[in-house]
Design a protein around this motif. Structure first.
Motif, PDB file in Angstrom:
ATOM      1  N   HIS A 115     -85.477  47.634 -22.982  1.00 39.12           N
ATOM      2  CA  HIS A 115     -84.498  47.064 -22.064  1.00 39.12           C
ATOM      3  C   HIS A 115     -85.131  47.004 -20.676  1.00 39.12           C
ATOM      4  CE1 HIS A 115     -80.614  48.208 -24.473  1.00 39.12           C
ATOM      5  NE2 HIS A 115     -81.435  47.418 -25.136  1.00 39.12           N
ATOM      6  N   TYR A 116     -84.898  45.895 -19.988  1.00 35.95           N
ATOM      7  CA  TYR A 116     -85.301  45.801 -18.588  1.00 35.95           C
ATOM      8  C   TYR A 116     -84.037  45.500 -17.783  1.00 35.95           C
ATOM      9  CZ  TYR A 116     -88.206  45.034 -14.508  1.00 35.95           C
ATOM     10  OH  TYR A 116     -88.795  45.147 -13.263  1.00 35.95           O
ATOM     11  N   TYR A 117     -83.694  46.407 -16.874  1.00 29.88           N
ATOM     12  CA  TYR A 117     -82.449  46.309 -16.111  1.00 29.88           C
ATOM     13  C   TYR A 117     -82.728  45.698 -14.736  1.00 29.88           C
ATOM     14  CZ  TYR A 117     -80.615  49.448 -19.671  1.00 29.88           C
ATOM     15  OH  TYR A 117     -80.229  49.993 -20.866  1.00 29.88           O
ATOM     16  N   PHE A 118     -81.910  44.715 -14.354  1.00 23.53           N
ATOM     17  CA  PHE A 118     -82.122  44.070 -13.060  1.00 23.53           C
ATOM     18  C   PHE A 118     -80.812  43.534 -12.494  1.00 23.53           C
ATOM     19  CE2 PHE A 118     -82.430  40.640 -16.131  1.00 23.53           C
ATOM     20  CZ  PHE A 118     -81.858  39.532 -15.504  1.00 23.53           C
ATOM     21  N   SER A 119     -80.844  43.301 -11.190  1.00 22.06           N
ATOM     22  CA  SER A 119     -79.730  42.670 -10.490  1.00 22.06           C
ATOM     23  C   SER A 119     -80.332  41.725  -9.457  1.00 22.06           C
ATOM     24  CB  SER A 119     -78.837  43.714  -9.810  1.00 22.06           C
ATOM     25  OG  SER A 119     -79.568  44.396  -8.801  1.00 22.06           O
ATOM     26  N   PHE A 120     -79.492  40.967  -8.795  1.00 18.67           N
ATOM     27  CA  PHE A 120     -80.010  40.093  -7.743  1.00 18.67           C
ATOM     28  C   PHE A 120     -78.976  39.953  -6.634  1.00 18.67           C
ATOM     29  CE2 PHE A 120     -77.830  37.238 -10.675  1.00 18.67           C
ATOM     30  CZ  PHE A 120     -77.156  36.345  -9.849  1.00 18.67           C
ATOM     31  N   GLY A 121     -79.470  39.525  -5.465  1.00 16.47           N
ATOM     32  CA  GLY A 121     -78.584  39.377  -4.313  1.00 16.47           C
ATOM     33  C   GLY A 121     -78.704  40.570  -3.386  1.00 16.47           C
ATOM     34  N   GLY A 122     -77.554  41.102  -2.955  1.00 19.58           N
ATOM     35  CA  GLY A 122     -77.538  42.209  -2.001  1.00 19.58           C
ATOM     36  C   GLY A 122     -78.323  43.411  -2.493  1.00 19.58           C
ATOM     37  N   LYS A 123     -78.934  44.114  -1.569  1.00 20.31           N
ATOM     38  CA  LYS A 123     -79.782  45.259  -1.906  1.00 20.31           C
ATOM     39  C   LYS A 123     -78.967  46.360  -2.569  1.00 20.31           C
ATOM     40  CE  LYS A 123     -83.319  48.245   0.174  1.00 20.31           C
ATOM     41  NZ  LYS A 123     -84.409  47.736  -0.688  1.00 20.31           N
ATOM     42  N   VAL A 133     -83.999  47.188 -11.162  1.00 20.93           N
ATOM     43  CA  VAL A 133     -84.784  46.448 -10.177  1.00 20.93           C
ATOM     44  C   VAL A 133     -83.905  45.365  -9.555  1.00 20.93           C
ATOM     45  CG1 VAL A 133     -86.673  44.778  -9.927  1.00 20.93           C
ATOM     46  CG2 VAL A 133     -87.026  46.910 -11.201  1.00 20.93           C
ATOM     47  N   ASN A 134     -84.012  45.244  -8.235  1.00 19.15           N
ATOM     48  CA  ASN A 134     -83.223  44.248  -7.523  1.00 19.15           C
ATOM     49  C   ASN A 134     -84.101  43.109  -7.030  1.00 19.15           C
ATOM     50  OD1 ASN A 134     -82.101  43.566  -4.398  1.00 19.15           O
ATOM     51  ND2 ASN A 134     -80.627  43.416  -6.069  1.00 19.15           N
ATOM     52  N   VAL A 135     -83.659  41.875  -7.272  1.00 22.71           N
ATOM     53  CA  VAL A 135     -84.333  40.676  -6.781  1.00 22.71           C
ATOM     54  C   VAL A 135     -83.496  40.114  -5.645  1.00 22.71           C
ATOM     55  CG1 VAL A 135     -85.117  38.347  -7.369  1.00 22.71           C
ATOM     56  CG2 VAL A 135     -85.326  40.197  -9.042  1.00 22.71           C
ATOM     57  N   ALA A 136     -84.103  39.920  -4.496  1.00 27.58           N
ATOM     58  CA  ALA A 136     -83.349  39.494  -3.315  1.00 27.58           C
ATOM     59  C   ALA A 136     -82.800  38.079  -3.456  1.00 27.58           C
ATOM     60  CB  ALA A 136     -84.235  39.601  -2.073  1.00 27.58           C
ATOM     61  N   GLU A 137     -83.580  37.179  -4.081  1.00 31.41           N
ATOM     62  CA  GLU A 137     -83.156  35.785  -4.226  1.00 31.41           C
ATOM     63  C   GLU A 137     -82.059  35.648  -5.268  1.00 31.41           C
ATOM     64  OE1 GLU A 137     -86.207  36.956  -4.408  1.00 31.41           O
ATOM     65  OE2 GLU A 137     -87.720  35.546  -3.647  1.00 31.41           O
ATOM     66  N   ASN A 138     -81.252  34.605  -5.153  1.00 30.24           N
ATOM     67  CA  ASN A 138     -80.279  34.292  -6.193  1.00 30.24           C
ATOM     68  C   ASN A 138     -81.005  33.788  -7.435  1.00 30.24           C
ATOM     69  OD1 ASN A 138     -77.909  34.955  -4.836  1.00 30.24           O
ATOM     70  ND2 ASN A 138     -77.836  32.976  -3.794  1.00 30.24           N
ATOM     71  N   LEU A 139     -80.522  34.196  -8.592  1.00 32.46           N
ATOM     72  CA  LEU A 139     -81.140  33.813  -9.864  1.00 32.46           C
ATOM     73  C   LEU A 139     -80.182  32.963 -10.688  1.00 32.46           C
ATOM     74  CD1 LEU A 139     -82.726  37.242 -10.942  1.00 32.46           C
ATOM     75  CD2 LEU A 139     -83.876  35.330  -9.811  1.00 32.46           C
ATOM     76  N   GLY A 220     -85.575  31.908 -13.135  1.00 31.75           N
ATOM     77  CA  GLY A 220     -84.303  32.084 -12.444  1.00 31.75           C
ATOM     78  C   GLY A 220     -84.331  31.598 -11.009  1.00 31.75           C
ATOM     79  N   LYS A 221     -85.495  31.677 -10.366  1.00 30.71           N
ATOM     80  CA  LYS A 221     -85.640  31.212  -8.983  1.00 30.71           C
ATOM     81  C   LYS A 221     -85.852  29.704  -8.907  1.00 30.71           C
ATOM     82  CE  LYS A 221     -87.871  35.564  -7.610  1.00 30.71           C
ATOM     83  NZ  LYS A 221     -89.158  36.176  -7.181  1.00 30.71           N
ATOM     84  N   GLY A 222     -86.098  29.065 -10.054  1.00 32.88           N
ATOM     85  CA  GLY A 222     -86.345  27.628 -10.068  1.00 32.88           C
ATOM     86  C   GLY A 222     -87.796  27.245  -9.899  1.00 32.88           C
ATOM     87  N   ASN A 223     -88.707  28.224  -9.937  1.00 35.49           N
ATOM     88  CA  ASN A 223     -90.131  27.942  -9.761  1.00 35.49           C
ATOM     89  C   ASN A 223     -90.821  27.539 -11.062  1.00 35.49           C
ATOM     90  OD1 ASN A 223     -89.916  28.643  -7.044  1.00 35.49           O
ATOM     91  ND2 ASN A 223     -90.331  30.805  -7.470  1.00 35.49           N
ATOM     92  N   LEU A 224     -90.245  27.913 -12.203  1.00 35.76           N
ATOM     93  CA  LEU A 224     -90.771  27.544 -13.516  1.00 35.76           C
ATOM     94  C   LEU A 224     -89.631  26.989 -14.350  1.00 35.76           C
ATOM     95  CD1 LEU A 224     -93.054  30.644 -14.328  1.00 35.76           C
ATOM     96  CD2 LEU A 224     -93.781  28.421 -13.437  1.00 35.76           C
ATOM     97  N   ASP A 225     -89.980  26.186 -15.391  1.00 34.85           N
ATOM     98  CA  ASP A 225     -88.945  25.605 -16.241  1.00 34.85           C
ATOM     99  C   ASP A 225     -89.157  26.017 -17.701  1.00 34.85           C
ATOM    100  OD1 ASP A 225     -91.095  24.063 -17.095  1.00 34.85           O
ATOM    101  OD2 ASP A 225     -90.484  22.286 -15.968  1.00 34.85           O
ATOM    102  N   LEU A 226     -88.247  25.567 -18.567  1.00 29.82           N
ATOM    103  CA  LEU A 226     -88.310  25.940 -19.978  1.00 29.82           C
ATOM    104  C   LEU A 226     -89.566  25.398 -20.655  1.00 29.82           C
ATOM    105  CD1 LEU A 226     -84.575  25.420 -21.051  1.00 29.82           C
ATOM    106  CD2 LEU A 226     -85.682  27.471 -20.152  1.00 29.82           C
ATOM    107  N   GLU A 227     -90.004  24.217 -20.216  1.00 23.41           N
ATOM    108  CA  GLU A 227     -91.200  23.611 -20.804  1.00 23.41           C
ATOM    109  C   GLU A 227     -92.430  24.489 -20.537  1.00 23.41           C
ATOM    110  OE1 GLU A 227     -88.907  21.947 -19.099  1.00 23.41           O
ATOM    111  OE2 GLU A 227     -88.086  20.826 -20.816  1.00 23.41           O
ATOM    112  N   PHE A 228     -92.459  25.127 -19.369  1.00 24.84           N
ATOM    113  CA  PHE A 228     -93.571  26.024 -19.054  1.00 24.84           C
ATOM    114  C   PHE A 228     -93.606  27.194 -20.029  1.00 24.84           C
ATOM    115  CE2 PHE A 228     -95.413  29.758 -17.142  1.00 24.84           C
ATOM    116  CZ  PHE A 228     -96.590  29.284 -16.587  1.00 24.84           C
ATOM    117  N   ILE A 229     -92.433  27.779 -20.303  1.00 24.66           N
ATOM    118  CA  ILE A 229     -92.363  28.906 -21.237  1.00 24.66           C
ATOM    119  C   ILE A 229     -92.858  28.480 -22.613  1.00 24.66           C
ATOM    120  CG2 ILE A 229     -90.865  30.614 -22.352  1.00 24.66           C
ATOM    121  CD1 ILE A 229     -91.096  31.091 -19.391  1.00 24.66           C
ATOM    122  N   GLU A 230     -92.381  27.347 -23.103  1.00 29.82           N
ATOM    123  CA  GLU A 230     -92.784  26.863 -24.420  1.00 29.82           C
ATOM    124  C   GLU A 230     -94.293  26.661 -24.493  1.00 29.82           C
ATOM    125  OE1 GLU A 230     -90.252  23.398 -24.556  1.00 29.82           O
ATOM    126  OE2 GLU A 230     -88.904  24.373 -26.004  1.00 29.82           O
TER     127      GLU A 230
END
Length: 260
Positions: A115-123, A133-139, A220-230
């Motif tokens: 399991h990898y636990y994460f959140s995003f937004g406010g610290k 783990v917290n990611v500052a950007e919206n995902l 989640g940040k919009g820097n990569l797409d599904l085609e990249f993963i594939e």
């Protein structure tokens, strides 16, 4: 030295203060702590321990196994209580079971769930640091959910491995991979909403889960797409591994299905 008896001991631990399982020079490791604690439990008993596998620094486990060899029969009824009485608060012994001396915990068939636990937004509250783990950007969680499912099945994971050897097998099978809302690990100092990447399979490469998580963050940040993963999972893709590695503190070895 030849040992007469062999046992499987199930443990739980919080890895935030430790430099992983494997013993290292000038570093506090989980294996060192286990052996040090056993030295207080046993009197005039020779023993040796082997872990089911390595863990990265700061990674925790709600289910971990060690194989313990001894030269004397262990009183299983009192062993767990005695071990817990001597363990630091970071550790908990759950059970012990005698196995044949020919059993090998490293080579035994097993299925691991991470399991990898994460959140995003406010610290996050600082108390959450060892667990989530917290990611500052919206995902974009919906896109991350779709991307995670692409890892399921048989693929080539050469881009999700660091420092492979010549014998490393990149073709692996992931049984399940999904991003879901977290209802497993909760506390009053956690953010109102958090998420889990759940990954289940027979074997994983060095840093594989953290590299997958980092890649999903980029989706989640919009820097990569599904085609990249594939494309990244195909055999003919370039052999350059992903550079971004998600922080280790969010990773937990949640369960191991061990064939005894």
């Amino acid at each position: 030295m030849k040992y007469s008896f062999s046992y499987i001991v199930r443990l739980q631990f919080l890895g935030f203060r430790f430099s992983g399982w494997q013993k290292q020079t000038n570093a506090k490791t989980l294996h060192d702590m286990v052996d040090k604690t056993l030295s207080f439990v046993f009197e005039d008993v020779n023993y040796k321990t082997i872990g089911v596998g390595r863990t990265d620094a700061k990674v925790s486990a709600s289910s971990y196994y060690i194989q313990m060899f001894t030269d004397r029969l262990v009183d299983e009824d009192s062993f767990v209580d005695s071990l817990n009485a001597n363990f630091s608060p970071d550790f908990r012994a759950v059970s012990i079971k005698q196995v044949g001396r020919g059993f090998n915990v490293i080579n035994s068939p097993k299925i691991k769930e991470y399991h990898y636990y994460f959140s995003f937004g406010g610290k996050n509250h600082p108390f959450a640091a060892p667990f989530i783990v917290n990611v500052a950007e919206n995902l974009n969680i919906d896109m991350m959910m779709k991307a995670a499912k692409l890892f399921e099945g048989e693929h080539y994971f050469h881009k999700y491995c660091t420092k492979p050897s010549e014998k490393t097998i990149f073709k692996r099978v992931i049984d399940t991979c999904e991003v879901v809302e977290n209802d497993v690990l909760t506390a009053n100092f956690f953010p109102d909403t958090s998420y889990i990447l759940k990954v289940k399979g027979k074997g994983f490469l060095r840093y594989q889960i953290r590299l997958m998580m980092a890649t999903l963050f980029e989706v989640g940040k919009g820097n990569l797409d599904l085609e990249f993963i594939e494309a990244s999972l195909k055999e003919d893709n370039d052999r350059m591994y992903m550079r971004n590695n998600a922080p280790s503190s969010g990773l937990q070895l949640y369960d191991i299905e061990l064939e005894l």
